[in-house]
Design an enzyme around this catalytic site. Sequence first.
Site, PDB file in Angstrom:
ATOM      1  N   GLN A 171      18.039  -6.082 -20.421  1.00 20.10           N
ATOM      2  CA  GLN A 171      17.091  -6.850 -21.242  1.00 20.10           C
ATOM      3  C   GLN A 171      17.109  -6.353 -22.684  1.00 20.10           C
ATOM      4  OE1 GLN A 171      15.624  -9.472 -19.879  1.00 20.10           O
ATOM      5  NE2 GLN A 171      16.500  -8.904 -17.891  1.00 20.10           N
TER       6      GLN A 171
ATOM      7  N   ARG B 113      13.103 -14.795 -15.709  1.00 28.30           N
ATOM      8  CA  ARG B 113      12.745 -13.483 -16.264  1.00 28.30           C
ATOM      9  C   ARG B 113      11.265 -13.380 -16.590  1.00 28.30           C
ATOM     10  NH1 ARG B 113      18.420 -11.803 -19.469  1.00 28.30           N
ATOM     11  NH2 ARG B 113      19.460 -11.371 -17.486  1.00 28.30           N
TER      12      ARG B 113
ATOM     13  N   TYR C  78      15.766  -6.030 -10.951  1.00 23.95           N
ATOM     14  CA  TYR C  78      16.446  -7.306 -10.702  1.00 23.95           C
ATOM     15  C   TYR C  78      16.243  -8.325 -11.824  1.00 23.95           C
ATOM     16  CZ  TYR C  78      12.291  -9.046  -7.886  1.00 23.95           C
ATOM     17  OH  TYR C  78      11.081  -9.430  -7.409  1.00 23.95           O
ATOM     18  N   GLU C  79      16.998  -9.377 -11.751  1.00 23.08           N
ATOM     19  CA  GLU C  79      17.016 -10.401 -12.810  1.00 23.08           C
ATOM     20  C   GLU C  79      17.453  -9.789 -14.143  1.00 23.08           C
ATOM     21  OE1 GLU C  79      16.627 -13.434 -11.574  1.00 23.08           O
ATOM     22  OE2 GLU C  79      17.241 -14.120 -13.560  1.00 23.08           O
ATOM     23  N   GLY C  80      18.416  -8.853 -14.048  1.00 21.52           N
ATOM     24  CA  GLY C  80      18.875  -8.113 -15.225  1.00 21.52           C
ATOM     25  C   GLY C  80      18.052  -6.854 -15.394  1.00 21.52           C
TER      26      GLY C  80
END
Lengths: 591, 591
Positions: free
Chosen positions: A441, A294, A434-436
């Site tokens: 977040q 992240r 992406y990546e959450g």
Amino acid sequence: MPSYSAPTRDMQFILHDVMNITASDIPGYGELNRDFTGAILDEAGKLAENVLAPLNAVGDRQGCRLENGVVRTPDGFKAAYGKMRAAGWMGLDANPDYGGQGMPYLLHIATGEIFVSANMAFNMYLGLTHGAIAAIHTHGSDAQKALYLPPMIEGSWSGTMNLTEPQCGTDLGLIRTKAEPKEDGSYKISGQKIWISAGEHDLTDNIIHLVLAKIPGGPEGVKGISLFIVPKVLVNDDGSPGARNTLSCGGLEQKMGIHGNATCVMNYDGATGYLVGEMHKGMRAMFTMMNEARLGVGLQGYAQGVVAYQNALTFAQDRLQGRAVTGAEAPGKPADPIIVHPDVRRNLMDQKAFVEGARAFAFWGASLIDRARRSDDAEADALISLLIPVLKGFLTDKGFETTVLAQQTLGGSGFTRDWGLEQFVRDARITMIYEGTNGIQSLDLVGRKLGLNGGKTVMGFFDLLKTFLRENEDNTALKTGFLDPLKAASKDLQSAAIYFMQNLKNPNAALSGSYDFMHLFGHVCLGLMWARMARASMAALAAGDTDIAFHETKIATGRHYMARLLPATGLHLARITSGPQTVMELEAANF
Amino acid sequence: MPSYSAPTRDMQFILHDVMNITASDIPGYGELNRDFTGAILDEAGKLAENVLAPLNAVGDRQGCRLENGVVRTPDGFKAAYGKMRAAGWMGLDANPDYGGQGMPYLLHIATGEIFVSANMAFNMYLGLTHGAIAAIHTHGSDAQKALYLPPMIEGSWSGTMNLTEPQCGTDLGLIRTKAEPKEDGSYKISGQKIWISAGEHDLTDNIIHLVLAKIPGGPEGVKGISLFIVPKVLVNDDGSPGARNTLSCGGLEQKMGIHGNATCVMNYDGATGYLVGEMHKGMRAMFTMMNEARLGVGLQGYAQGVVAYQNALTFAQDRLQGRAVTGAEAPGKPADPIIVHPDVRRNLMDQKAFVEGARAFAFWGASLIDRARRSDDAEADALISLLIPVLKGFLTDKGFETTVLAQQTLGGSGFTRDWGLEQFVRDARITMIYEGTNGIQSLDLVGRKLGLNGGKTVMGFFDLLKTFLRENEDNTALKTGFLDPLKAASKDLQSAAIYFMQNLKNPNAALSGSYDFMHLFGHVCLGLMWARMARASMAALAAGDTDIAFHETKIATGRHYMARLLPATGLHLARITSGPQTVMELEAANF
């Protein structure tokens, strides 16, 4: 064609004037003197400027092509990858036991910014491998590490992460990919994964897929997920290539940006996989890599802002249109450069103040990861866990916004493909997703991280702010421009936290305000960064540093952040304390 | 594939419940009863939903092709154009003397929103013609009107605007295109124009270019610019086609979005042109069309937000991920639809509250243009002139932002081409740039419009706010949610105006704050719109309107705007009053 110039001077300022890394007690930092980091950053800069940046538009226009199951990367990518590999960049911060150079993660982040600014889609091939190396290093068996890490660190093999399926993105509990135990201890992996970055390509001899799957009979939901190594080409015990595994790329996603990176549908048709770590503990394994992943995406966000700003600035200094309202500044020319116009400057200063503050924040985050890992410091680990959703969410939202501002500086040229700004906008856009997603977040921040260690971690962050303010309260030069606004912003952050605590019984109150809280938090962090940077520049000037223009510019840019961007904390607080009513009121059908 | 559904119910609400147009004294409004406007909007909706919307992605993917000087529009565009023409949409608000239907401009805007939401790139071909018709109608001679207007209004010919050249976009004083007088009273036009939307295409038999050029020997700068009609095919006195004029499309621009519209390099090689209006008064002629053109672009901005929001909403209602924090809402399904999550709702409500407020603002603007034109009302003309930069700048900035928010609702799907959200983002982006960048809008607002009629016009706007607040001060239902926040926001706007007045001697003070002032102004306008709408919905409910859910939703959405979006005025005021120092301080070379 856009250009790129590695901001090594600014990076050195943060590493040495602000963070004073050689005086740090983090193992390995003592050796990072100014000459050493300068040499590393210069090398990265040369490669980025001369090799990667010129391929950025090529990658965007050509994209990747799937031909008979093989993905062809854009022209020049393979040669560039070869240069990156030859120079050893893949193993910069990897364990020397497996061929890495053992440098601090901080250097990976600093050089990473340079590579990502130059060519984000290209650098993703390396970024995914970096994450896969970390996963195997942390959770793999000794045999797995010995077998897979050296060629990955050397760069002849690459790695991926396989999480998403058509029916599940955020909610991994819905995963259907199956892992059936075989007699030899391996597993038979069957299922479809989508949106797999670098899932298939022609840059490396082998691709080591890390795949989340469910072993039949395990617990329901996320508690029944396990992590597997599923190599594209099976690897014999001696490391030599074995049979082709039964997995394939079933298609490439057509998408808004990062065309140079292959976003693959991956089909696992009874492919052979090897369990990493414990059965059903796959989510935990993913989580331990998440901080780095992240932070890496947050870096992508602001790094696109960096290169976009550079090109906006060049345009504003060159383009002649109109005259300064206070009188012609280039009377010999048909018009003044547009940088004379206050609104063009307002725009440029907003960009500049963000990207420079963002860099300091990302470097600070990287140093906390180093401290947590190298000094086994639980407090640093908790603090970075708290900050990670802010680093990811705030830096990508604002990084994207910065690319849009930079595009605006160019007027109509910004919309055309030739100038390249529109690509930065399109590429940066994915970082918010992406990546959450950034919504996730904010949920992580408010729903999980605020309560970390019973709230001690966030209180520790507030203490850190208070300590900074107290330590500098006699610094009159810093007071009006920096300390006062930082104090006001911190107060807004605390008021928001108190509001959440007072409404613990109504989780919708916190969750309706989570996104604004993430931004509020981000602004306070950048405010702190700017106060630290201004203090460092003032100290350098006082100590007789001869680069006066550099430090004066730094201080002026910081003042701009504090005066014009930081006051957003008040708006975010107002949104939060307006409560959940208007957000939750409507029936879903009545929207 | 994204879908689109014309928001006719919402439009009818604004036209009749809020604006009560049939009771208006604007000539022509009396006939616009609910059935009549309903029938018009329904017809537009059918065409938009069934014909235009399905072509939106086609246009994006195929783009336009230049083949031997001829531009081919995407598959289906020509047939769709034929349907628009057959139904008479081109002449909806045009003068009946030349074949138009003579409807109010307001109806052109309402139906325009529908067409633009469905397919912005396609509708630009019509929009450019609309502007050219207005220019010829206002400034052309009787003979020019008789010759050119009927086929343009009928749709067999189209029109363009040619302003930009490589060395001049905003600063038209730098124009080099030459117009040399010929003996027959016509002119020989030579030069290159760039970024000419719809400059060449295959939809119509002829294209009537309106070209800004300089007659040699005229005054320097913008005072020496004249406007010319330069037809692609010369027109004989009887209207029959003559020789092909010596002008050509030299290339198509590759750009971020609106691929379905041809953005042309136009070369004028001694082409025959005809002066429109007076010599050297071309800029004045352009300015009289500017209000409509800029309102039209503001409409494009929010209209892309409308269709993006619709698709985000559908996704949020369908996509199953995770569970509501307060307990499963769809226990029979593997997960809840994501609209249960507060942060997804926060995002959707921000979108919804903006687009519905924006529509009311655009319709109000259109009615002011009707009043100014049809009632020859100088006050309405001044007020709309004041509001135009706000309508253009604010609605396009926020419209683009809304498409980005909508894209975010879809997570990863929003980044893929299939779902279409990314196209709305790319298409909306141009609206912040063309027809005067939004920075230029803010300059127009602060540098020109605030001082209009010695400041009387802006004072008139403040009076209008005060009158509204006073007239409704006894409306307790409206007080907390609407009147109080509107009053606070108005105060911020007035404080900003006072700050500018106090710093008249330093023009950089106003110009460093112009962009924020434009947004502050926009928020106040949307706050006023929402207060008006809420009042109308409350009145409808009190009068026994049976569409209770509609009106309750409207009021709730308005409350969201007032509570969560309107407080941005405070931030904009803080940025403005922070002054020009941090914006103007740096030397251009030190950025």
